[in-house]
Motif scaffolding. Sequence first.
Motif, PDB file in Angstrom:
ATOM      1  N   THR A 272       0.849  -1.183   0.000  1.00  0.00           N
ATOM      2  CA  THR A 272       0.000   0.000   0.000  1.00  0.00           C
ATOM      3  C   THR A 272       0.887   1.235   0.000  1.00  0.00           C
ATOM      4  O   THR A 272       2.075   1.162   0.338  1.00  0.00           O
ATOM      5  CB  THR A 272      -0.938   0.031   1.214  1.00  0.00           C
ATOM      6  N   GLY A 273       0.308   2.356  -0.377  1.00  0.00           N
ATOM      7  CA  GLY A 273       1.109   3.568  -0.458  1.00  0.00           C
ATOM      8  C   GLY A 273       0.336   4.795  -0.027  1.00  0.00           C
ATOM      9  O   GLY A 273      -0.899   4.806   0.003  1.00  0.00           O
ATOM     10  N   LEU A 274       1.078   5.839   0.304  1.00  0.00           N
ATOM     11  CA  LEU A 274       0.489   7.117   0.687  1.00  0.00           C
ATOM     12  C   LEU A 274       1.411   8.225   0.185  1.00  0.00           C
ATOM     13  O   LEU A 274       2.577   8.302   0.570  1.00  0.00           O
ATOM     14  CB  LEU A 274       0.326   7.213   2.207  1.00  0.00           C
ATOM     15  N   ILE A 275       0.881   9.070  -0.675  1.00  0.00           N
ATOM     16  CA  ILE A 275       1.615  10.217  -1.211  1.00  0.00           C
ATOM     17  C   ILE A 275       0.968  11.483  -0.662  1.00  0.00           C
ATOM     18  O   ILE A 275      -0.235  11.685  -0.810  1.00  0.00           O
ATOM     19  CB  ILE A 275       1.585  10.218  -2.747  1.00  0.00           C
ATOM     20  N   SER A 276       1.765  12.317  -0.012  1.00  0.00           N
ATOM     21  CA  SER A 276       1.247  13.520   0.631  1.00  0.00           C
ATOM     22  C   SER A 276       1.919  14.751   0.037  1.00  0.00           C
ATOM     23  O   SER A 276       3.151  14.810  -0.079  1.00  0.00           O
ATOM     24  CB  SER A 276       1.501  13.481   2.141  1.00  0.00           C
ATOM     25  N   LEU A 277       1.104  15.736  -0.323  1.00  0.00           N
ATOM     26  CA  LEU A 277       1.582  17.023  -0.807  1.00  0.00           C
ATOM     27  C   LEU A 277       1.090  18.106   0.135  1.00  0.00           C
ATOM     28  O   LEU A 277      -0.105  18.157   0.457  1.00  0.00           O
ATOM     29  CB  LEU A 277       1.082  17.311  -2.230  1.00  0.00           C
ATOM     30  N   SER A 278       2.003  18.976   0.573  1.00  0.00           N
ATOM     31  CA  SER A 278       1.650  20.011   1.544  1.00  0.00           C
ATOM     32  C   SER A 278       2.157  21.368   1.069  1.00  0.00           C
ATOM     33  O   SER A 278       3.272  21.781   1.398  1.00  0.00           O
ATOM     34  CB  SER A 278       2.250  19.682   2.919  1.00  0.00           C
ATOM     35  N   PRO A 279       1.355  22.080   0.296  1.00  0.00           N
ATOM     36  CA  PRO A 279       1.721  23.457  -0.045  1.00  0.00           C
ATOM     37  C   PRO A 279       1.368  24.399   1.106  1.00  0.00           C
ATOM     38  O   PRO A 279       0.385  24.183   1.819  1.00  0.00           O
ATOM     39  CB  PRO A 279       0.851  23.749  -1.272  1.00  0.00           C
ATOM     40  N   TYR A 280       2.171  25.462   1.303  1.00  0.00           N
ATOM     41  CA  TYR A 280       1.901  26.360   2.424  1.00  0.00           C
ATOM     42  C   TYR A 280       2.496  27.739   2.165  1.00  0.00           C
ATOM     43  O   TYR A 280       3.380  27.916   1.320  1.00  0.00           O
ATOM     44  CB  TYR A 280       2.449  25.787   3.729  1.00  0.00           C
ATOM     45  N   PHE A 281       1.988  28.696   2.934  1.00  0.00           N
ATOM     46  CA  PHE A 281       2.484  30.072   2.922  1.00  0.00           C
ATOM     47  C   PHE A 281       2.725  30.497   4.354  1.00  0.00           C
ATOM     48  O   PHE A 281       1.835  30.377   5.207  1.00  0.00           O
ATOM     49  CB  PHE A 281       1.468  31.005   2.260  1.00  0.00           C
ATOM     50  N   ASP A 282       3.935  30.971   4.651  1.00  0.00           N
ATOM     51  CA  ASP A 282       4.295  31.420   5.989  1.00  0.00           C
ATOM     52  C   ASP A 282       4.488  32.931   5.994  1.00  0.00           C
ATOM     53  O   ASP A 282       4.999  33.502   5.011  1.00  0.00           O
ATOM     54  CB  ASP A 282       5.599  30.763   6.452  1.00  0.00           C
ATOM     55  N   PHE A 283       4.109  33.565   7.092  1.00  0.00           N
ATOM     56  CA  PHE A 283       4.328  34.999   7.220  1.00  0.00           C
ATOM     57  C   PHE A 283       4.615  35.337   8.676  1.00  0.00           C
ATOM     58  O   PHE A 283       4.260  34.592   9.590  1.00  0.00           O
ATOM     59  CB  PHE A 283       3.119  35.792   6.719  1.00  0.00           C
ATOM     60  N   ARG A 284       5.244  36.479   8.892  1.00  0.00           N
ATOM     61  CA  ARG A 284       5.630  36.893  10.239  1.00  0.00           C
ATOM     62  C   ARG A 284       5.693  38.412  10.306  1.00  0.00           C
ATOM     63  O   ARG A 284       6.248  39.055   9.413  1.00  0.00           O
ATOM     64  CB  ARG A 284       6.988  36.298  10.609  1.00  0.00           C
ATOM     65  N   THR A 285       5.090  38.971  11.362  1.00  0.00           N
ATOM     66  CA  THR A 285       5.226  40.386  11.670  1.00  0.00           C
ATOM     67  C   THR A 285       5.776  40.506  13.089  1.00  0.00           C
ATOM     68  O   THR A 285       6.156  39.496  13.704  1.00  0.00           O
ATOM     69  CB  THR A 285       3.885  41.117  11.558  1.00  0.00           C
ATOM     70  N   SER A 286       5.802  41.703  13.625  1.00  0.00           N
ATOM     71  CA  SER A 286       6.332  41.883  14.973  1.00  0.00           C
ATOM     72  C   SER A 286       5.477  41.195  16.028  1.00  0.00           C
ATOM     73  O   SER A 286       5.976  40.815  17.092  1.00  0.00           O
ATOM     74  CB  SER A 286       6.457  43.374  15.285  1.00  0.00           C
ATOM     75  N   THR A 287       4.184  41.028  15.784  1.00  0.00           N
ATOM     76  CA  THR A 287       3.297  40.417  16.780  1.00  0.00           C
ATOM     77  C   THR A 287       2.518  39.219  16.250  1.00  0.00           C
ATOM     78  O   THR A 287       1.842  38.547  17.026  1.00  0.00           O
ATOM     79  CB  THR A 287       2.290  41.447  17.309  1.00  0.00           C
ATOM     80  N   LEU A 288       2.605  38.920  14.973  1.00  0.00           N
ATOM     81  CA  LEU A 288       1.759  37.897  14.364  1.00  0.00           C
ATOM     82  C   LEU A 288       2.614  36.930  13.561  1.00  0.00           C
ATOM     83  O   LEU A 288       3.491  37.334  12.793  1.00  0.00           O
ATOM     84  CB  LEU A 288       0.720  38.546  13.458  1.00  0.00           C
ATOM     85  N   THR A 289       2.362  35.644  13.770  1.00  0.00           N
ATOM     86  CA  THR A 289       3.031  34.590  13.014  1.00  0.00           C
ATOM     87  C   THR A 289       1.976  33.654  12.453  1.00  0.00           C
ATOM     88  O   THR A 289       1.038  33.274  13.168  1.00  0.00           O
ATOM     89  CB  THR A 289       4.004  33.796  13.898  1.00  0.00           C
TER      90      THR A 289
END
Length: 583
Positions: free
Chosen positions: A300-317
């Motif tokens: 059996t198999g499992l293929i996982s794709l995880s696209p993402y966007f990261d951002f950071r400010t002085s108070t927010l992550t």
Amino acid sequence: MNKRTTIIATGLALCIQTFAQGLHKEINVEQEIVPVKREASRITVLPTLNLPPINRPQLSFSDRVVTARVPNSISTLDPVAFGDKLYTSPYRGYLVLGLGAPLFNATLSAGYRAMDNDKTRLSLWTQYNGDIYRKKETVIGGTSHDVTNYWRDHSASIGADLHQAVGKTSYLDAGIDYTYGYHTAPVGHLSYSQNISRLNASAVFTGTGSGPSYSTGLKYNHFGFYHFDMPDGYGYKLDGYPETGTRQNLFSALAKATLPFGDTSSLGLDINADFLHTGYHLTPVYPYNDEIKSHTAGTTGLISLSPYFDFRTSTLTGHIGAQIDVAVNDGKVFHISPEVSVAWIPSQIIGFEIKAKGGSELNTLASLYDITPYINSFMAYNRSYIPYALDGQVTIGPFLGAYLNFFGGYAKADEWLMPTGTNIYAGEGVFTPVDLSAWHLGATVGYDFRRLLSIRASYETAPNDYDHSYYEWRDRAKHVVNAELKIRPIEPLLLSLGWEFRSGRRAYAFRIIEVHPELGNIYESYVCPLGVASNLSFGAGYNATDALTIFARGENLLNRHYSHIGLRPSQGINFIIGASLKF
């Protein structure tokens, strides 16, 4: 993710050498969301202990802004860091030896950095843990037979890790380790034994720089049950059963790329492909697990794709992404789950976080063995899926050394494997896939005063019904308390007192309530208590020199009797003393 799998839990506890830094009235604290992807954890039953005088470097498992609390668990003696690369210190080697009673409790750990220069670090290590104790044989429901038998557990590991720089901005991480495990369980006046063999190998190449970064690698894992020795007449040597036990081989490939946009944001994509080959095996017929059916070998198999966007400010992550799972020869083909977290820290003493995650679990034999080694060696299981797990927390402090944390969440898990009570003997536990949904709530309070005093206590609760249980607690505990007090009366001496409490622990079994002429057998579930786990522990460590530490630790000082998952009876009062040497 750099992962070392062994038959006991990973990580360091019993921090004999290190201690929480004290806080003064003038506090300047920056809260940061630490990226961690949670791995499944097991309830430890073997006597193990850590390397108290050596500090382990904290390695990030992921670049994603996802935090995770350490799941509550019960341990017999705190686990050593199996297979970790050697620690950053002026010493190239270490040796830890601990011996204890009653009867036999032992740990031996050793490692040496054979090569250590600007380009190459080669680390060699080995580990042994074992125990022997006497207990009455326990059956589901908490009762015991009149026969008192010996219970034995032994495991030995050996491994090597290589970190090799390639040019100025790239490096190769490779590792290999092998573990042999052995345990026995009584069957009346007789007993059977079970051996496991486990091999892990991996190589990951990472390229970094001022622009895009990437990683690519291959991994191989083998896990198998060998030399199953069961006395005749107990229903296990039947036609159609494998000769020894089920075996699995996991082949994995991974790739990861990150494209930054300035210093505050980035785009990324993670790709993982796992293919699991399982030898001839059996599966229970649900819901009544005393019936079985056989399966030929398959992949059996499992293929996982995880696209993402990261951002950071002085108070927010923030991290905004999704996980797309594509299954091969294993049920529903497509699953999509969230991977989102947002942390807001408006001031130095208060922070908020919310997150949503999910994904599929292959349920390899190795992962189930890490939950409990006392499982049926002929069974293999299908994949599970978490549509979503929603969590949030509020952290207040530290303020004058004190801090407070409130947390909670709601999760749904489909076909999640939960231990099942049956009429079989201890050490032959099976799992049942259950569709679970439940909330959990908790709070943590703590206080640190320089290096002299540290106090921490937490409480967490969740329902424990058949289909309404918190999926991360395989023992379906309803109330979980963890408390710890550390005192350093003089600089070289550290004393610690801990208490771990889990009530409402249970498994569920099934019984026939009606034989319907058209529908066949009709079953109902009923509760099989595992007993209240209450582990009071005491530890002491004395740094005789910078390189030599002498330590002692006692567990289950209240001598509580309860069952581990798989019906293994808990060890009573036990202790271990020893020393660790850096060289």
